[in-house]
Design an enzyme around this catalytic site. Structure first.
Site, PDB file in Angstrom:
ATOM      1  N   LYS A  58       6.591  -6.716 -13.164  1.00 23.34           N
ATOM      2  CA  LYS A  58       7.162  -5.254 -13.360  1.00 23.34           C
ATOM      3  C   LYS A  58       8.304  -4.967 -14.982  1.00 23.34           C
ATOM      4  O   LYS A  58       7.017  -4.520 -15.726  1.00 23.34           O
ATOM      5  CB  LYS A  58       6.782  -4.142 -12.309  1.00 23.34           C
ATOM      6  N   GLN A 102      11.281  -2.183  -4.235  1.00 20.65           N
ATOM      7  CA  GLN A 102      10.410  -3.171  -4.219  1.00 20.65           C
ATOM      8  C   GLN A 102      10.439  -3.536  -2.564  1.00 20.65           C
ATOM      9  O   GLN A 102      11.443  -3.119  -1.793  1.00 20.65           O
ATOM     10  CB  GLN A 102      10.620  -4.399  -4.485  1.00 20.65           C
ATOM     11  N   ASP A 125       6.979   4.943  -7.489  1.00 18.91           N
ATOM     12  CA  ASP A 125       5.359   4.292  -6.265  1.00 18.91           C
ATOM     13  C   ASP A 125       3.964   5.473  -5.486  1.00 18.91           C
ATOM     14  O   ASP A 125       3.397   5.082  -5.026  1.00 18.91           O
ATOM     15  CB  ASP A 125       6.058   3.498  -5.176  1.00 18.91           C
TER      16      ASP A 125
END
Ligand code: NAD
Length: 296
Positions: A58, A102, A125
């Protein structure tokens, strides 16, 4: 009776890297037109090897696109309060446009509660109840969960018509299966959707009836060629590590779809190189959208 060689089909590979590269062209234009440089904060707790690789990918993609990134690493035994404090600070920091925690978090942390703490405007997200609630309301223009949004994008990129088709989503998780089903059924996409899960009976029969299969279970090769209708569109979200002595590292990545499905399906996403790159690309798109919205 049909002979195997007469109808054997080789599915067209839906290339996630190619589709992600196409999306990145759009993103570069949006980033240069944006009044501020988008800035993503990624928080990782612990040393889980797979998570470290995902986060590194990422951050590398941010660098390639000119998106700023801040990487915050916490020890596995950090307290939930420490993480809450960091999220709260990032929520109030105007220079940060996107916050990603995460997954998975250590068992002593309340992942749902922490997701709710992230400002919905910075929830890149797309898991905050407000963003998922908007999706349920049919508002698909907001911050959408990256993996399901990536599946929709790759279908559109290859011009695959899904309206009126029978779509089966295998898996009902908050991050993939459930939002995937909602997106496929949403107005404009218009598929007729079935959700299968661990308690589903006759999965083989349901699979055989589906025009589109999206597998998001986490079980290597669980969907086999005999379960798939000839000419189906098959999307493999699964990422599984399987032992492979032929590899130096002793393992390789495999999806939830058995490779033999390529002999019956019309379209198939590979693992790796399918939905994985799309998920990262959609995260970048959400970060740019968040920056645009916060500075419009
Ligand atoms: P999860 O464990 O939260 O959910 C798995 C789902 O599969 C559950 O809803 C469960 O009911 C269902 N399931 C389990 N056994 C089943 C069975 N025998 N038949 C039918 N359904 C069954 O997992 P998740 O977070 O949704 O992830 C699923 C897979 O997708 C994993 O392999 C994960 O690594 C992968 N994933 C990939 C990406 C990507 O970028 N490509 C992103 C997220 C997740």
């Amino acid at each position: 009776m049909e002979r195997g060689w007469q109808w054997m089909m080789v599915a067209q590979r839906l290339d996630g890297k190619e589709c992600a590269a196409d999306l990145e062209v759009d993103l570069l234009a949006r980033i240069s037109a944006c009044s501020v440089t988008p800035h993503l904060a990624v928080i990782i707790v612990g040393e889980d090897a797979a998570s470290q690789v995902y986060v590194a990918n990422k951050i590398k993609t941010c660098q390639r696109l000119g998106i700023l990134s801040t990487h915050i690493s916490l020890a596995r035994d950090s307290s939930e309060d420490e993480l809450r404090k960091i999220i709260t600070e990032l929520n109030h920091d105007d220079s940060i446009h996107g916050i990603l925690v995460q997954s998975p978090l250590p068992a002593h942390m309340d992942e749902d509660g922490l997701t709710e703490l992230i400002s919905p405007a910075k929830d890149v997200d797309g898991f905050h109840p407000i963003n998922l609630g908007r999706l349920v309301q049919g508002r698909t223009d907001g911050l959408l969960p990256c993996t399901p949004a990536g599946v929709m994008r790759i279908l559109a990129f290859y011009g695959i018509e899904i309206s009126g088709k029978k779509a089966l989503v295998i898996g009902r998780s908050r991050i993939v299966g459930m939002p995937m089903a909602i997106l496929l059924a949403s107005r404009g996409a218009d598929a007729t959707v079935t959700i299968a899960h661990s308690r589903t009976q006759d999965l083989i029969g349901i699979c055989n009836d589906a025009d589109i299969i999206v597998a998001a279970v986490g079980s290597a090769g669980m969907v086999t060629a005999d379960m798939v209708k000839k000419g189906a569109i098959v999307i493999d979200v699964g990422i599984n590590r399987v032992d492979d002595e032929s590899q130096d590292r002793g393992w390789r990545l495999a999806g939830d779809i058995d490779p033999n499905v390529a002999e019956v399906a019309a379209y198939l996403t590979p693992v790796p190189g399918g939905i994985g790159p799309m998920t990262i690309a959609m995260l970048m798109a959400n970060t740019v959208t968040a920056a645009e919205c916060q500075h419009s």
